[in-house]
Design a protein around this motif. Structure first.
Motif, PDB file in Angstrom:
ATOM      1  N   SER A  97       5.626  39.841  29.750  1.00 43.06           N
ATOM      2  CA  SER A  97       6.154  40.347  28.487  1.00 43.06           C
ATOM      3  C   SER A  97       7.594  39.903  28.288  1.00 43.06           C
ATOM      4  N   LEU A  98       8.390  39.937  29.366  1.00 41.05           N
ATOM      5  CA  LEU A  98       9.778  39.533  29.278  1.00 41.05           C
ATOM      6  C   LEU A  98       9.882  38.053  28.973  1.00 41.05           C
ATOM      7  N   LEU A  99       9.004  37.248  29.594  1.00 43.31           N
ATOM      8  CA  LEU A  99       9.000  35.819  29.336  1.00 43.31           C
ATOM      9  C   LEU A  99       8.762  35.543  27.869  1.00 43.31           C
ATOM     10  N   PHE A 100       7.859  36.270  27.257  1.00 42.39           N
ATOM     11  CA  PHE A 100       7.590  36.066  25.842  1.00 42.39           C
ATOM     12  C   PHE A 100       8.809  36.395  24.999  1.00 42.39           C
ATOM     13  N   LEU A 101       9.468  37.493  25.309  1.00 42.56           N
ATOM     14  CA  LEU A 101      10.633  37.883  24.536  1.00 42.56           C
ATOM     15  C   LEU A 101      11.740  36.846  24.651  1.00 42.56           C
ATOM     16  N   LEU A 102      11.933  36.300  25.845  1.00 40.11           N
ATOM     17  CA  LEU A 102      12.962  35.299  26.025  1.00 40.11           C
ATOM     18  C   LEU A 102      12.643  34.030  25.249  1.00 40.11           C
ATOM     19  N   CYS A 103      11.375  33.676  25.231  1.00 34.87           N
ATOM     20  CA  CYS A 103      10.994  32.426  24.582  1.00 34.87           C
ATOM     21  C   CYS A 103      11.240  32.463  23.085  1.00 34.87           C
ATOM     22  N   VAL A 104      11.128  33.598  22.456  1.00 28.51           N
ATOM     23  CA  VAL A 104      11.273  33.657  21.010  1.00 28.51           C
ATOM     24  C   VAL A 104      12.626  34.220  20.602  1.00 28.51           C
ATOM     25  N   GLU A 105      13.481  34.471  21.565  1.00 30.23           N
ATOM     26  CA  GLU A 105      14.796  35.001  21.256  1.00 30.23           C
ATOM     27  C   GLU A 105      15.575  33.988  20.423  1.00 30.23           C
ATOM     28  N   PRO A 106      16.199  34.384  19.299  1.00 31.90           N
ATOM     29  CA  PRO A 106      16.972  33.443  18.491  1.00 31.90           C
ATOM     30  C   PRO A 106      18.016  32.736  19.348  1.00 31.90           C
ATOM     31  N   GLY A 107      18.178  31.452  19.123  1.00 32.22           N
ATOM     32  CA  GLY A 107      19.152  30.676  19.868  1.00 32.22           C
ATOM     33  C   GLY A 107      18.529  29.908  21.021  1.00 32.22           C
ATOM     34  N   ILE A 108      17.344  30.333  21.446  1.00 30.62           N
ATOM     35  CA  ILE A 108      16.646  29.601  22.498  1.00 30.62           C
ATOM     36  C   ILE A 108      15.768  28.532  21.842  1.00 30.62           C
ATOM     37  N   ALA A 109      15.819  27.322  22.350  1.00 29.87           N
ATOM     38  CA  ALA A 109      15.043  26.236  21.756  1.00 29.87           C
ATOM     39  C   ALA A 109      13.566  26.572  21.766  1.00 29.87           C
ATOM     40  N   GLY A 110      12.931  26.427  20.609  1.00 33.69           N
ATOM     41  CA  GLY A 110      11.515  26.729  20.512  1.00 33.69           C
ATOM     42  C   GLY A 110      10.672  25.555  20.952  1.00 33.69           C
ATOM     43  N   PRO A 111       9.370  25.696  20.896  1.00 34.07           N
ATOM     44  CA  PRO A 111       8.465  24.607  21.275  1.00 34.07           C
ATOM     45  C   PRO A 111       8.652  23.394  20.373  1.00 34.07           C
ATOM     46  N   ARG A 112       8.372  22.244  20.916  1.00 35.65           N
ATOM     47  CA  ARG A 112       8.455  21.005  20.150  1.00 35.65           C
ATOM     48  C   ARG A 112       7.132  20.759  19.436  1.00 35.65           C
ATOM     49  N   ILE A 113       7.212  20.385  18.181  1.00 37.92           N
ATOM     50  CA  ILE A 113       6.015  20.062  17.401  1.00 37.92           C
ATOM     51  C   ILE A 113       5.921  18.548  17.305  1.00 37.92           C
ATOM     52  N   ASP A 114       4.870  18.006  17.865  1.00 34.56           N
ATOM     53  CA  ASP A 114       4.711  16.559  18.029  1.00 34.56           C
ATOM     54  C   ASP A 114       4.758  15.840  16.686  1.00 34.56           C
ATOM     55  N   CYS A 115       5.583  14.800  16.618  1.00 36.77           N
ATOM     56  CA  CYS A 115       5.676  13.978  15.417  1.00 36.77           C
ATOM     57  C   CYS A 115       5.116  12.579  15.640  1.00 36.77           C
ATOM     58  N   LEU A 116       4.646  12.305  16.864  1.00 33.05           N
ATOM     59  CA  LEU A 116       4.116  10.984  17.168  1.00 33.05           C
ATOM     60  C   LEU A 116       2.948  11.102  18.147  1.00 33.05           C
ATOM     61  N   PRO A 117       1.836  11.693  17.695  1.00 34.36           N
ATOM     62  CA  PRO A 117       0.686  11.859  18.601  1.00 34.36           C
ATOM     63  C   PRO A 117      -0.080  10.576  18.838  1.00 34.36           C
ATOM     64  N   GLU A 118       0.133   9.555  17.973  1.00 36.84           N
ATOM     65  CA  GLU A 118      -0.575   8.304  18.168  1.00 36.84           C
ATOM     66  C   GLU A 118      -0.159   7.657  19.493  1.00 36.84           C
ATOM     67  N   PRO A 119      -1.061   6.925  20.139  1.00 37.10           N
ATOM     68  CA  PRO A 119      -0.700   6.241  21.392  1.00 37.10           C
ATOM     69  C   PRO A 119       0.265   5.100  21.133  1.00 37.10           C
ATOM     70  N   SER A 120       0.972   4.730  22.162  1.00 33.53           N
ATOM     71  CA  SER A 120       1.885   3.576  22.134  1.00 33.53           C
ATOM     72  C   SER A 120       3.019   3.751  21.130  1.00 33.53           C
ATOM     73  N   GLY A 121       3.457   4.984  20.939  1.00 35.42           N
ATOM     74  CA  GLY A 121       4.598   5.211  20.067  1.00 35.42           C
ATOM     75  C   GLY A 121       5.899   4.833  20.745  1.00 35.42           C
ATOM     76  N   ASN A 122       6.941   4.707  19.938  1.00 31.72           N
ATOM     77  CA  ASN A 122       8.245   4.377  20.495  1.00 31.72           C
ATOM     78  C   ASN A 122       9.342   5.008  19.661  1.00 31.72           C
ATOM     79  N   GLN A 123      10.550   4.854  20.114  1.00 27.17           N
ATOM     80  CA  GLN A 123      11.683   5.496  19.461  1.00 27.17           C
ATOM     81  C   GLN A 123      11.866   5.010  18.031  1.00 27.17           C
ATOM     82  N   THR A 124      11.640   3.742  17.799  1.00 29.18           N
ATOM     83  CA  THR A 124      11.829   3.199  16.453  1.00 29.18           C
ATOM     84  C   THR A 124      10.870   3.845  15.463  1.00 29.18           C
ATOM     85  N   VAL A 125       9.597   3.914  15.842  1.00 27.47           N
ATOM     86  CA  VAL A 125       8.611   4.546  14.964  1.00 27.47           C
ATOM     87  C   VAL A 125       8.955   6.012  14.750  1.00 27.47           C
ATOM     88  N   CYS A 126       9.334   6.675  15.831  1.00 28.69           N
ATOM     89  CA  CYS A 126       9.670   8.097  15.745  1.00 28.69           C
ATOM     90  C   CYS A 126      10.789   8.342  14.754  1.00 28.69           C
TER      91      CYS A 126
END
Length: 944
Positions: free
Chosen positions: A9-38
């Motif tokens: 329960s504490l882990l959950f509270l810490l994860c959603v606490e404002p100011g803590i970086a949230g989960p990353r939402i993938d912007c390049l799920p295709e294979p063989s991606g690179n920084q330029t495409v991203c």
């Protein structure tokens, strides 16, 4: 080790606490991606260390979403905000969010645009009353609108989209949310190595119906045969809720730290239903009331089935069935795979199976049944295809004539001037795929007529439908596998428009089903192993891109209706491809597994998941389908499979036979396991009856983070939570009469480590049979010569029956009752009984009996009360045996009375053991269950 729930329960509270970086939402799920495409997508490129496995290196910036433009009542108009834009198509500038409550308990949140595709699935949309309610709340900050769903009784957020990431375009929809705990179960169909999802890393699971066998050898998130966008979540305080996203397009879900999930689909709307529970059983009931409760299989369908792909002919089937019967193994059903067909064409029998109908009649004389396989595809130069065309039946078509592969089409005069999309499956020549969404009903009528015509030649009892994702061989492949197969002509493969302009076969976002399948975009498409998604159904009313995942469901609906119409009985249908509500019409097997110990273990989990999905008539290919099985593995699989509702031994072409008669040790273990199963079939059937009537599961989960309810004589007194790999299961849910099974799942094991929850339990296997077993983590002996560990919970009165070698013969034998008292000397149970085969149009009018059992004992004696709460007309055998565990002192066998009249107990066959404290009452014609609406058997104990 037991988990520290406060830590989670504490882990959950810490994860959603404002100011803590949230989960990353993938912007390049295709294979063989690179920084330029991203970065060209306006996303952040930031490689991560391995501390969070699977974290995307390219992810969306904060602020993706919409803001609130206006609100009218429960309708919210959302406008695209100034945050990042969608890389996979133009965002809709304005979308609607509507909320509504169904039946006062189910909350619907629908995000979309009017006029967009919605799945043509007819759910009952019924509800189950509950005191729990859910609320919809909204908030916004920094140009970002989000919403939450809150459980009113605890004020807990069960769905919290403040994570951001809402995207809505024509062919890319995304929604992300935080979850109240990591205890989430569901989503499918995939091969899961644990029942509970893993939120310590990023994992994306594809959901697209595809002819893809499960890979249980390692973690594999590939999509399999069906689509089930439903999950159940256990909240930190033990309340449960369910979430169903009603969408039939190709889709995926990513589970991520937070805990959080990101859901994506490439069509339709975001139509979300929240079921408040608050118990796991009530969540299941609410979900199944909404999508439809499971069908009731015929009683015989709960019997043991023998099958294989690769019989050389009828003689080999006879040999293997005969060997199993000669070993004394209970066996009800012989199953015929495509071997019986004439060149693999539906509705035909080849010369090697001459006399098949005579053998079916012989099996019927043995009280056995026969189930043949049917594939949906029909050869385009075949008489059934001609009859279909004459009747005006429809097939899946190309969108317009310019797309038709004329080099294929011109080979078939009956299809030459049509738009029918011709593919390749098992038959020698090209095939068409019936359109079960045909609104004229002509396709459905033709399918029924073909089954009736074939039934007049081969009197089958049930139907197995396969390859209905639908599967197609070699799509988009220059050199498909069958070019190298001597048993299949080199038919020209189906090619879909893949020149970059086809938005249906090549959408900008193609989901995990493409990005993971095949490894790269050059050899994988949404259409791989299936038809072109640019196709249409129902005269163009539906795009195959939208309805592909419904194909197995629509075929199952029509096949069940045809089977019942043709045979006049309810029978059973088993389907490979499924979608929510498929359990109303068919069961399911877990697909083309492999003969490995890993597959044995994942089959336990798969059966539990499909109970959660509303398909309790489920099981695996026992002993494994692919590869060569072995003696020990097959023995343990037969033992475990005896506790799954769908129980079938099946293996593939080219491998040795693996039926239990192959090995004497496996034959012996299978006979023992099957006799136990057949003895307890009245209980298993009663569970299925309850599942069909009330929307309950048949197999339940006692040792996961699922809330496990503790009982004192049928009353819930405590909730406990556990977090371990779920490899044992219960034969019911949240009712006190339950059997717990702990199968042996590891090679070489001669003992089993298991957990018995804090309650009264009794052994039902060779180790201390009938004795009370201490609760907690225990180790019990499990040699191959034993029945696998089975326990019955105190407080249970379990109906059973003297077993024989078929269900039909067993049904004529006397009933028995196993009484396993709780600490207070009480037990309750129920028996449902019908004729085992009549079609159930409505349980209100269906002809069945219901008996409730209530047992009470004291130091001076005991009483068993049997109340008939539903009167049927089916003739019943008498109840001749009552076995009672933990009976405190010797009974006075001369003191028995039945509704006040003296009963002469057979003291020669009735016994009491002061050592095991087991009372065994056995008297012929002891209780006529229909003699009175209330039957009371009373006796006293010998005075000390």
């Amino acid at each position: 080790m037991k988990p520290n729930l406060q830590y989670f329960s504490l882990l959950f509270l810490l994860c959603v606490e404002p100011g803590i970086a949230g989960p990353r939402i993938d912007c390049l799920p295709e294979p063989s991606g690179n920084q330029t495409v991203c970065e060209s997508r306006g996303c952040i490129w930031n490689p991560v260390d391995n501390d969070i496995d699977g974290a995307p290196w390219c992810y969306f910036k904060d602020g993706v979403g919409y803001n609130l433009a206006s609100q009218i009542g429960s309708t919210y108009i959302l406008r695209k905000n100034n945050g990042p834009r969608n890389p996979w198509g133009a965002d809709f500038e304005n979308i609607q969010l509507r909320t509504s409550t169904i039946g006062g308990s189910v909350l619907n949140v629908k995000i979309g645009v009017d006029g967009r595709y919605e799945p043509p699935v007819d759910f009952p949309r019924e509800t189950i009353s509950t005191s729990e309610t859910l609320s919809f709340t909204t908030a916004s900050s920094d140009d970002l609108f989000w919403f939450s769903v809150i459980r009113n009784s605890t004020n807990r957020k069960i769905f919290d989209t403040s994570l951001g990431g809402l995207i809505f375009s024509d062919q890319f929809l995304q929604l992300s949310t935080y979850l109240p705990s990591e205890n989430m179960y569901g989503w499918g169909e995939n091969a899961h190595q644990s029942l509970k999802h893993n939120f310590s890393r990023y994992l994306t699971w594809g959901m697209l119906a595809r002819d893809q066998p499960p890979n249980s050898g390692n973690l594999d998130t590939m999509n399999l045969y069906g689509v089930h966008p439903f999950y159940m979540c256990l909240e930190p305080d033990g309340n449960a809720h369910g979430v169903f996203i009603f969408n039939s397009n190709p889709q995926e879900v990513t589970t991520a730290p937070g805990p959080s999930l990101i859901y994506r689909t490439i069509g339709g709307n975001l139509d979300i239903y929240f079921f408040p529970g608050p118990t796991p059983a009530l969540v299941t009931q609410q979900y199944l009331a909404f999508i439809g409760k499971p069908f009731l299989p015929s009683y015989w369908a709960l019997g043991y089935q023998l099958s294989r792909y690769g019989y050389s002919g009828l003689d080999e089937m006879k040999q293997r069935v005969g060997a199993v019967r000669d070993a004394g193994i209970p066996l009800d059903i012989a199953v015929a795979d495509i071997d019986y067909m004439n060149r693999y064409k539906d509705f035909s029998t080849n010369d090697n199976w001459a006399g098949f109908e005579d053998y079916v009649k012989q099996m019927h004389g043995w009280n056995m049944k026969m189930i043949p396989i049917f594939d949906p595809a029909v050869e385009a130069d075949y008489l059934p295809f001609q009859r279909a065309m004459s009747m005006g039946a429809k097939f899946i078509e190309w969108d317009d004539y310019s797309q038709v592969q004329q080099d294929i089409q011109k080979l078939y005069p009956m299809a030459k001037d049509t738009k029918i999309m011709l593919g390749v499956v098992w038959p020698d020549h090209h095939v068409g795929f019936p359109d079960f969404l045909d609104s004229t009903g002509k396709t459905q009528a033709w399918w029924r007529d073909e089954l009736e015509l074939y039934h007049s030649k081969l009197t089958f009892d049930g139907i197995w439908i396969d390859m209905n994702e639908p599967a197609n061989f070699g799509t988009n492949e220059l050199h498909p596998w069958y070019f190298d197969d001597n048993d299949h002509p080199n038919d020209a493969p189906l090619f879909c428009p893949t020149n970059g302009s086809n938005q249906w076969d090549l959408p900008l976002f193609q989901t995990h089903a493409v990005y993971y399948y095949g490894g790269n975009q050059n050899n994988a498409y949404l259409s791989s192993k299936t038809l072109c998604l640019t196709g249409v159904q129902n005269n163009g009313s539906y795009r195959f891109y939208d309805v592909k995942n419904l194909y197995g469901l629509t075929e199952a609906i029509q096949t069940q209706a045809a089977l019942m119409d043709v045979t006049g009985k309810r029978g059973a249908v088993v389907s490979r491809s499924t979608f929510p509500s498929a359990g109303r019409y068919a069961g399911h097997w877990l697909g083309d597994n492999t003969a490995r110990w890993e597959d044995l273990r994942t089959s336990v989990i798969g059966a539990q998941e499909f109970n959660l999905f509303g398909i309790p008539y489920v099981g695996s290919d026992v002993c494994g389908f692919l590869g060569q099985s072995n003696e020990e593995l097959c023995l343990r699989w037969q033992q475990m499979g005896a506790f799954h509702s769908f129980f079938r031994n099946h293996n593939t072409l080219g491998e040795p036979a693996q039926d239990p008669a192959v090995w004497p040790s496996v034959a012996s273990a299978t006979k023992t396991a099957n006799l136990f199963r057949y003895q307890y079939l009245p209980y298993l059937f009663s569970l299925h009856f309850q599942a069909s009537q009330n929307g309950l599961t048949v197999v339940h989960f006692p040792k996961t983070s699922f809330c496990f309810l503790q009982y004192k004589c049928g009353v819930i007194v405590e909730r406990r939570y556990y977090d371990t790999l779920m490899l044992q299961f219960l034969r019911c849910e949240e009712i006190p009469s339950s059997i717990l099974v702990a199968p042996v799942l590891y090679q070489g094991a001669v003992t089993t480590n298991l957990y018995l929850p804090n309650d009264v339990w009794y052994s039902l296997f060779d180790y201390k049979y009938g004795s009370q077993i201490d609760a907690g983590y225990i180790i019990v002996p499990s040699p191959t010569t034993y029945r696998i560990p089975v326990f019955v919970r105190g407080g249970s009165a379990v109906p059973r029956q003297t077993p024989t070698t078929t269900t039909t013969m067993s049904r004529h034998n006397p009933f028995e009752l196993l009484v396993a008292p709780c600490q207070m000397g009480r037990a309750v149970g129920v028996l449902y009984w019908d004729d085992g085969q009549k079609i159930v149009d409505s349980f209100d009018t269906h002809d069945f009996h219901q008996f409730n059992f209530n047992y009470n004992s004291t130091s001076s004696g005991a009483q068993l009360t049997i109340s008939r709460t539903r009167k049927g007309t089916v003739v019943l055998p008498t109840m001749d045996i009552i076995e009672i565990f933990n009976y405190p002192s010797p009974p006075n066998f001369r003191s028995f009375t039945l509704n006040g009249s003296t009963v002469n107990i057979n003291v020669q066959s009735s016994t009491y053991s002061g050592i095991t404290k087991t009372l065994y009452i056995s008297t012929k014609n002891l209780i006529d269950l229909t003699s009175s609406d209330v039957i009371s058997l009373v006796w006293s104990n010998v005075l000390k």
